[in-house]
Design a protein around this motif. Sequence first.
Motif, PDB file in Angstrom:
ATOM      1  N   LEU A  51       9.421  -7.785  62.000  1.00  0.00           N
ATOM      2  CA  LEU A  51       9.146  -9.549  62.906  1.00  0.00           C
ATOM      3  C   LEU A  51       9.603 -10.055  61.346  1.00  0.00           C
ATOM      4  O   LEU A  51       9.488 -11.635  62.196  1.00  0.00           O
ATOM      5  CB  LEU A  51       7.842  -8.580  62.706  1.00  0.00           C
ATOM      6  N   GLY A  52      10.067 -10.031  60.406  1.00  0.00           N
ATOM      7  CA  GLY A  52      10.612 -11.265  58.920  1.00  0.00           C
ATOM      8  C   GLY A  52       9.932 -10.961  58.072  1.00  0.00           C
ATOM      9  O   GLY A  52       9.803 -12.328  57.402  1.00  0.00           O
ATOM     10  N   GLY A  53       8.868 -10.422  58.467  1.00  0.00           N
ATOM     11  CA  GLY A  53       7.829 -10.107  57.157  1.00  0.00           C
ATOM     12  C   GLY A  53       8.086  -9.489  56.452  1.00  0.00           C
ATOM     13  O   GLY A  53       8.644  -8.880  56.278  1.00  0.00           O
ATOM     14  N   LYS A  54       6.828 -10.118  55.259  1.00  0.00           N
ATOM     15  CA  LYS A  54       7.666  -9.504  53.981  1.00  0.00           C
ATOM     16  C   LYS A  54       6.906  -8.721  53.191  1.00  0.00           C
ATOM     17  O   LYS A  54       5.872  -9.824  52.961  1.00  0.00           O
ATOM     18  CB  LYS A  54       8.737 -10.309  52.635  1.00  0.00           C
ATOM     19  N   TYR A  55       7.249  -7.636  52.668  1.00  0.00           N
ATOM     20  CA  TYR A  55       5.972  -7.204  51.040  1.00  0.00           C
ATOM     21  C   TYR A  55       6.092  -6.178  50.655  1.00  0.00           C
ATOM     22  O   TYR A  55       7.697  -5.930  50.347  1.00  0.00           O
ATOM     23  CB  TYR A  55       4.983  -6.376  52.618  1.00  0.00           C
ATOM     24  N   ALA A  56       5.577  -6.019  49.458  1.00  0.00           N
ATOM     25  CA  ALA A  56       5.683  -5.086  48.074  1.00  0.00           C
ATOM     26  C   ALA A  56       4.960  -3.991  48.284  1.00  0.00           C
ATOM     27  O   ALA A  56       4.122  -3.415  48.902  1.00  0.00           O
ATOM     28  CB  ALA A  56       5.365  -6.305  47.236  1.00  0.00           C
ATOM     29  N   ASN A  57       5.982  -3.484  47.885  1.00  0.00           N
ATOM     30  CA  ASN A  57       5.582  -1.196  47.728  1.00  0.00           C
ATOM     31  C   ASN A  57       5.695  -1.163  46.652  1.00  0.00           C
ATOM     32  O   ASN A  57       6.900  -0.964  46.070  1.00  0.00           O
ATOM     33  CB  ASN A  57       6.508  -0.713  48.762  1.00  0.00           C
ATOM     34  N   PRO A  58       4.370  -0.872  45.403  1.00  0.00           N
ATOM     35  CA  PRO A  58       4.688  -0.709  43.831  1.00  0.00           C
ATOM     36  C   PRO A  58       4.753   0.967  44.133  1.00  0.00           C
ATOM     37  O   PRO A  58       4.084   1.730  44.733  1.00  0.00           O
ATOM     38  CB  PRO A  58       3.756  -0.721  43.674  1.00  0.00           C
ATOM     39  N   PHE A  59       5.520   1.722  43.047  1.00  0.00           N
ATOM     40  CA  PHE A  59       6.045   2.929  42.925  1.00  0.00           C
ATOM     41  C   PHE A  59       6.012   3.150  41.395  1.00  0.00           C
ATOM     42  O   PHE A  59       6.583   2.531  40.708  1.00  0.00           O
ATOM     43  CB  PHE A  59       6.981   3.432  44.056  1.00  0.00           C
ATOM     44  N   TYR A  60       6.036   4.543  41.338  1.00  0.00           N
ATOM     45  CA  TYR A  60       6.427   4.806  40.064  1.00  0.00           C
ATOM     46  C   TYR A  60       7.472   4.840  39.157  1.00  0.00           C
ATOM     47  O   TYR A  60       8.409   5.328  40.180  1.00  0.00           O
ATOM     48  CB  TYR A  60       5.339   6.529  40.196  1.00  0.00           C
ATOM     49  N   ASN A  61       7.164   4.130  37.921  1.00  0.00           N
ATOM     50  CA  ASN A  61       8.727   4.325  37.806  1.00  0.00           C
ATOM     51  C   ASN A  61       9.516   5.345  37.437  1.00  0.00           C
ATOM     52  O   ASN A  61       8.981   6.827  36.924  1.00  0.00           O
ATOM     53  CB  ASN A  61       7.986   3.595  36.225  1.00  0.00           C
ATOM     54  N   PRO A  62      10.400   4.987  38.047  1.00  0.00           N
ATOM     55  CA  PRO A  62      11.429   6.571  37.747  1.00  0.00           C
ATOM     56  C   PRO A  62      11.845   6.853  37.177  1.00  0.00           C
ATOM     57  O   PRO A  62      11.983   8.136  36.741  1.00  0.00           O
ATOM     58  CB  PRO A  62      12.294   6.399  38.832  1.00  0.00           C
ATOM     59  N   THR A  63      11.953   6.926  35.834  1.00  0.00           N
ATOM     60  CA  THR A  63      12.878   6.098  35.123  1.00  0.00           C
ATOM     61  C   THR A  63      11.487   6.995  33.575  1.00  0.00           C
ATOM     62  O   THR A  63      11.951   8.066  32.898  1.00  0.00           O
ATOM     63  CB  THR A  63      12.658   5.235  33.758  1.00  0.00           C
ATOM     64  N   LYS A  64      10.067   7.118  33.932  1.00  0.00           N
ATOM     65  CA  LYS A  64       9.063   8.000  33.373  1.00  0.00           C
ATOM     66  C   LYS A  64       9.408   8.813  34.075  1.00  0.00           C
ATOM     67  O   LYS A  64       9.454  10.327  33.213  1.00  0.00           O
ATOM     68  CB  LYS A  64       8.206   7.227  34.032  1.00  0.00           C
ATOM     69  N   GLN A  65       9.430   9.203  35.023  1.00  0.00           N
ATOM     70  CA  GLN A  65       9.286  10.344  35.647  1.00  0.00           C
ATOM     71  C   GLN A  65      10.665  11.134  35.364  1.00  0.00           C
ATOM     72  O   GLN A  65       9.961  12.682  34.571  1.00  0.00           O
ATOM     73  CB  GLN A  65       9.851  10.107  37.273  1.00  0.00           C
ATOM     74  N   VAL A  66      12.053  11.093  35.120  1.00  0.00           N
ATOM     75  CA  VAL A  66      12.940  11.562  34.580  1.00  0.00           C
ATOM     76  C   VAL A  66      12.462  11.640  32.800  1.00  0.00           C
ATOM     77  O   VAL A  66      13.012  13.114  33.167  1.00  0.00           O
ATOM     78  CB  VAL A  66      14.353  10.499  34.351  1.00  0.00           C
ATOM     79  N   LYS A  67      11.840  11.355  32.410  1.00  0.00           N
ATOM     80  CA  LYS A  67      11.509  11.693  30.703  1.00  0.00           C
ATOM     81  C   LYS A  67      10.780  12.972  30.867  1.00  0.00           C
ATOM     82  O   LYS A  67      11.284  13.292  29.873  1.00  0.00           O
ATOM     83  CB  LYS A  67      11.062  10.541  30.441  1.00  0.00           C
ATOM     84  N   THR A  68      10.044  13.013  31.708  1.00  0.00           N
ATOM     85  CA  THR A  68       9.281  14.170  31.490  1.00  0.00           C
ATOM     86  C   THR A  68       9.950  15.247  32.435  1.00  0.00           C
ATOM     87  O   THR A  68       9.730  16.698  31.284  1.00  0.00           O
ATOM     88  CB  THR A  68       8.199  14.355  33.185  1.00  0.00           C
TER      89      THR A  68
END
Length: 255
Positions: free
Chosen positions: A144-161
């Motif tokens: 419908l043209g609306g905008k929103y933000a979706n935070p997600f866990y930093n994948p580079t930190k995930q990769v380091k683990t």
Amino acid sequence: MAKVYKAHNPLRVETYRYITIISGLWLISFFIFVLMDVLEIMQYFGYGYLCFVCLMSGYLGRKVRINLNGLTGEGRALKIVKNLPPDYTVFSNVTLSFEEQESETDLIIVGKKGVFLIEVKNHNGVITGKPDDKRWVQFKETKLGGKYANPFYNPTKQVKTHVYRLSGVLKEVGYSYWIQGMVYFVNPLVEVKAFSNQIPVLTLDKSFKSFLAEYEPKREVTKTEQQLIVSSIRQQIADEKQRIKTKQHIEKKGN
């Protein structure tokens, strides 16, 4: 074409389970509605029960959509990297076990230029973030043209683990050299404005194949070392299969 090994994929198993639950829920509900009609209590309980079934189906359906999005991304990435030269080996969905902790990896690639661990993301929209941020942000636009933000866990930190655990596994068999981790956004509708100094962030425009062509390792991995690494990772796959069988046996015994 590279040699490809596919391990057990818990995301696919979970998706099938959700779909089965949704199907079973509606099948059981059909008989419940028939029984309510026979007992002439539909007007008292029917709408409430229908609301419950719709809410449960919506909740599980959302999980199915998220999982299918992830599986699509993994399939897209695997299709790209399996076209590497035949002296490369690609592992998909390996669960690493080290120090009594597990890491569910997306792709591990072994070849003469090194060992690469890739976290695949199928996000679309605009991705922003910095190396030290705990979370990156996905900005999307609705139909419908609306905008929103979706935070997600930093994948580079995930990769380091994941890299830490893979390093630990390989050190146990004598390979103690650098493992290159990276994040691979494979959705064609993504614009990545995030970065990391240590963990390359790739897109379809900057694919792994082009990254590998430009990559200059400090040392090449010998064929003997490659065989050692491949055998070690295959052992991780075998161990995971055994853990699953043991768990299933215990569950059956408990029932």
